[in-house]
Write a protein that holds these residues in place. Structure first.
Motif, PDB file in Angstrom:
ATOM      1  N   LYS A  10       0.896  -1.356   0.235  1.00 59.86           N
ATOM      2  CA  LYS A  10      -0.056   0.426  -0.256  1.00 59.86           C
ATOM      3  C   LYS A  10       1.114   1.422  -0.051  1.00 59.86           C
ATOM      4  O   LYS A  10       1.742   1.197   0.670  1.00 59.86           O
ATOM      5  N   THR A  65       1.932   4.379   1.040  1.00 63.14           N
ATOM      6  CA  THR A  65       2.101   5.361   1.993  1.00 63.14           C
ATOM      7  C   THR A  65       0.875   6.845   2.325  1.00 63.14           C
ATOM      8  O   THR A  65       1.021   7.425   1.218  1.00 63.14           O
ATOM      9  N   ASP A  66       0.646   7.889   2.924  1.00 63.54           N
ATOM     10  CA  ASP A  66      -0.053   8.936   2.864  1.00 63.54           C
ATOM     11  C   ASP A  66       1.139  10.377   2.563  1.00 63.54           C
ATOM     12  O   ASP A  66       0.393  10.263   1.089  1.00 63.54           O
ATOM     13  N   LYS A  67       2.272   9.777   2.389  1.00 64.97           N
ATOM     14  CA  LYS A  67       3.282  10.991   1.639  1.00 64.97           C
ATOM     15  C   LYS A  67       3.506  10.297   0.209  1.00 64.97           C
ATOM     16  O   LYS A  67       3.073  11.602  -0.491  1.00 64.97           O
ATOM     17  N   GLN A  68       2.518   9.466   0.253  1.00 65.39           N
ATOM     18  CA  GLN A  68       3.520   9.125  -1.364  1.00 65.39           C
ATOM     19  C   GLN A  68       1.980   9.313  -2.313  1.00 65.39           C
ATOM     20  O   GLN A  68       2.025   9.706  -3.084  1.00 65.39           O
ATOM     21  N   TRP A  69       0.378   9.074  -1.494  1.00 59.65           N
ATOM     22  CA  TRP A  69      -0.748   8.906  -2.114  1.00 59.65           C
ATOM     23  C   TRP A  69      -0.542  10.710  -2.424  1.00 59.65           C
ATOM     24  O   TRP A  69      -1.322  10.911  -3.258  1.00 59.65           O
ATOM     25  N   ASP A 118      -4.092   0.607  -4.244  1.00 57.34           N
ATOM     26  CA  ASP A 118      -3.911  -0.154  -3.649  1.00 57.34           C
ATOM     27  C   ASP A 118      -4.180  -1.817  -3.895  1.00 57.34           C
ATOM     28  O   ASP A 118      -2.477  -2.472  -3.412  1.00 57.34           O
ATOM     29  N   MET A 159      11.106  10.703  -1.125  1.00 51.43           N
ATOM     30  CA  MET A 159      11.165  10.288  -0.255  1.00 51.43           C
ATOM     31  C   MET A 159      12.009  10.843   0.884  1.00 51.43           C
ATOM     32  O   MET A 159      12.107  10.613   1.857  1.00 51.43           O
TER      33      MET A 159
END
Length: 258
Positions: A2, A4-8, A37, A257
């Motif tokens: 899945k 990460t929030d930062k990637q999304w 995801d 990241m």
């Protein structure tokens, strides 16, 4: 796997929402992050769509959205946006770039599949910058020699600027290729084949760059961590390339990241 929030947050605006019907009828669209995801789980594991775990939306939904996004060119747009952003931030070095190809067995045949001594398959071509950041990928028949595939993969690049120097192995030792690239402002650097009959065009100083060609080989190692890219099960080349682009998306997201 899945995001990460930062990637999304980096890509969420690049992923389209489902279109609502004019009459307001029909079921509401599943959350696009959950669907993505699920698609990425297929990419990572190489499993069949029907084996998607129940923790994700139904596999029919994920497969349908994958097809829709592929037809809309979403994967290509996302990767291009990430590459352009990285380039603007000074994270791309075009002073020397590396090119290579890798053979993938095609289990179901289809377009862009050719016969080789290893069987029927597809050739994944890739170009990376001086640091190993992927700049272009293409999916082509495995039958033609890699020399004939160079210009196509350059046309498929994610950013507009061209490499200054392009470095490859002996497969790219070709005077016509050198001349064609020179007209575009690109210098081709490749070791000479042992059976070369014409005079040498490379010197030892330029070929020192060849020692850094492991950077494009490292990209393929990263790419093949995503098992759906190792063997081609898609009949349509566009679907197979969509998985390749999703893998490139994940590889590029790691650059943001740090």
């Amino acid at each position: 796997m899945k995001l990460t929030d930062k990637q999304w947050e980096k890509i969420r605006d690049l992923i389209p929402d489902g279109e609502k019907r004019a009459d307001g009828r029909g079921r509401p669209w599943r959350d696009k992050r959950e669907v993505l995801d699920g698609i990425l789980w297929i990419l990572k594991t190489g499993a069949q769509w029907s084996h998607l775990p129940a923790t994700f939306p139904p596999y029919q939904t994920c497969h349908r959205r994958f097809q829709q996004w592929q037809e809309q060119g979403v994967m290509q747009k996302v990767v291009e946006a990430l590459a352009r952003d990285l380039y603007k931030r000074g994270g791309v070095d075009l002073s020397e770039c590396f090119i290579d190809g890798s053979f993938c067995m095609a289990k179901k045949g289809g377009s862009a599949v050719g016969k080789t001594k290893r069987g029927k398959g597809t050739k994944i071509m890739a170009v990376t910058d001086a640091g190993g950041t992927v700049l272009s990928v293409s999916v082509q028949s495995a039958s033609p020699h890699e020399v004939k595939l160079v210009e196509h993969v350059l046309e498929e690049r994610f950013i507009a600027p061209l490499p200054v120097k392009l470095i490859g192995d002996k497969a790219y030792d070709s005077d016509p290729l050198d001349e064609n690239l020179k007209q575009q402002g690109i210098e081709m650097v490749a070791p000479h084949r042992s059976n070369r009959k014409k005079k040498k065009t490379q010197d030892g100083r330029k070929l020192r760059r060849y020692k850094r060609r492991w950077k494009v080989e490292r990209f393929f190692a990263w790419l093949f961590n995503y098992r759906r890219c190792v063997v081609r099960y898609e009949y349509k080349e566009e679907n197979f390339k969509a998985f390749i682009l999703l893998a490139c998306m994940l590889i590029l997201l790691k650059q943001f990241m740090r």
